[in-house]
Design an enzyme around this catalytic site. Structure first.
Site, PDB file in Angstrom:
ATOM      1  N   ALA A   1      28.481  70.406  58.714  1.00  0.00           N
ATOM      2  CA  ALA A   1      29.880  70.817  58.399  1.00  0.00           C
ATOM      3  C   ALA A   1      28.942  72.017  56.138  1.00  0.00           C
ATOM      4  CB  ALA A   1      30.677  69.981  57.631  1.00  0.00           C
TER       5      ALA A   1
ATOM      6  N   GLU B   1      32.654  77.229  54.867  1.00  0.00           N
ATOM      7  CA  GLU B   1      34.342  77.258  54.479  1.00  0.00           C
ATOM      8  C   GLU B   1      35.468  78.551  54.826  1.00  0.00           C
ATOM      9  OE1 GLU B   1      35.003  75.177  50.428  1.00  0.00           O
ATOM     10  OE2 GLU B   1      33.753  73.183  51.719  1.00  0.00           O
TER      11      GLU B   1
ATOM     12  N   GLU C   1      23.634  80.639  60.876  1.00  0.00           N
ATOM     13  CA  GLU C   1      22.971  80.506  60.546  1.00  0.00           C
ATOM     14  C   GLU C   1      22.554  81.700  59.423  1.00  0.00           C
ATOM     15  OE1 GLU C   1      21.659  77.200  60.622  1.00  0.00           O
ATOM     16  OE2 GLU C   1      22.910  77.419  62.415  1.00  0.00           O
TER      17      GLU C   1
END
Length: 380
Positions: free
Chosen positions: A124, A127, A364
């Protein structure tokens, strides 16, 4: 210089190839259509040691090397890119940072169940306002006695809707900028205040859940801090170096599937009285596809070898991820072109491969960021 695989590496490559062909490929189209998380396949992959390939056996992993990991992800992703990325995130983005930076107690409690495939892990980080720029992160962790209180929302988290555990990045000191970011391990099933938000409806990798993760006064134990407070960004960058190899391998797997299907089709499709594989235009496409995929795989194997031998691999990882994903997107476009109208129809897997390929240039670290990473290393 030895380009030969070890017997162990050959064994895992062949095992994954058989498993992918017999267990994954037959259900890949259905998984794409239904957006169903492949829980049974994940369980089987865990039993085969594929959910924690490079994690020591004492923590539930297979105890193999990163070259084996690359070979495994390629074979799994060749059959189903969604299953491949679930496996990659589990290995690279959850197991790797815990194994590298976690305490003995954290490894026993939180690494073992995920590396063994009994549970699913996720990472996580991203955002809504903090993607390529993690210093813009707004999720916070505030120490309150023996607990950290987490508040914030994470976006586009692979497996976030099905994960049992996550490695979470959060701001612990707003005054220090990126030096105020820390990492935590969170037991998602036993953390009041955590909930799954929106699950995205995506172009590709549809059987891999991509979700919002919402933390509202979510309380986790003080000892769930990974490493030192403020070391989150450093951990993050090292973790992403490893994660990029998994995504590069996913891309090569997709590309291999495209090439295989284009070859098979070109041999049986006839125009002007002969198979289209006999036309130079098609032969050149196939030759370019094969050459570029081999080059991408060699870049990946070089970076994995460097990682196995404890040598810096940031630049090489970025090169491998960037090149593999760019090439696979090009290969997918050519694959659709070789199949013509059939390549554009869901009756054939080719259109799925093209949809799946695109994301490899984005997650990524976007390929634009990869070029910045490469350039930064060149200019040191």
């Amino acid at each position: 210089m030895n380009f030969s695989l070890t017997e162990e590496q050959k064994m895992i490559q062949e095992m994954c190839r058989r498993f992918a062909e017999n267990e994954i490929k037959p259900v890949a189209a259905r998984l794409d259509e239904t957006h169903e998380h492949p829980a049974d396949l994940c369980q089987k992959m865990g039993e085969l040691g594929l959910m924690g390939i490079a994690i020591p056996e004492e923590y539930g992993g297979a105890g193999m090397d990163y070259v084996s990991y690359i070979l495994a992800v390629i074979e799994i992703s060749k059959a189903c890119a969604s299953t491949g990325v679930i496996m990659s995130v589990n290995n690279s983005l959850y197991c790797f940072p815990l194994n590298t930076f976690g305490t003995q107690e954290q490894k026993v409690k939180y690494l073992s169940p995920v590396a063994s495939g009994k549970a699913i892990g996720c990472y996580a980080l991203t955002e809504a306002g903090a993607g390529s720029d993690p210093a813009s992160m707004r999720t916070t962790a505030v120490l309150d006695g023996d607990s950290w209180i987490i508040n914030g929302e994470k976006k586009f988290i692979t497996s976030g809707n099905v994960a049992d555990y996550c490695v979470l990045a959060a701001v612990t000191d707003k005054e220090k900028g990126y030096k105020g970011i820390s990492s935590f391990v969170v037991d998602l099933k036993n953390t009041p205040g955590f909930s799954v938000g929106r699950v995205e409806d995506k172009m590709g990798i549809k059987a891999s859940g991509t979700a919002e993760m919402v933390f509202k006064d979510a309380r986790i134990p003080k000892e769930n801090l990974i490493g030192e407070q403020g070391s989150g960004l450093k951990q993050m960058l090292t973790t992403l170096d490893a994660g990029r190899l998994g995504i590069g391998a996913q891309a090569v797997g997709i590309g291999r599937a495209v090439l295989e299907e284009a070859l098979e089709y070109a041999k049986v499709r006839e125009q002007f009285g002969k198979p289209i594989c006999q036309f130079q235009a098609i032969q050149w496409k196939l030759a370019n596809m094969a050459t570029e995929l081999d080059a991408a795989e060699l870049l990946l194997l070089r970076a994995a070898w460097l990682q196995d031998n404890g040598r810096p691999f940031e630049k090489e990882s970025a090169m491998a991820k960037m090149y593999a994903s760019d090439i696979t997107m090009q290969v997918a476009v050519e694959g659709v072109q070789i199949l013509g109208g059939y390549g554009y129809c869901k009756e054939f897997p080719m259109e799925r491969h093209m949809r799946d390929a695109k994301i490899c240039q984005i997650y990524e670290g976007t390929n634009e960021i990869m070029r910045l990473v490469i350039a930064r290393n060149l200019l040191k």
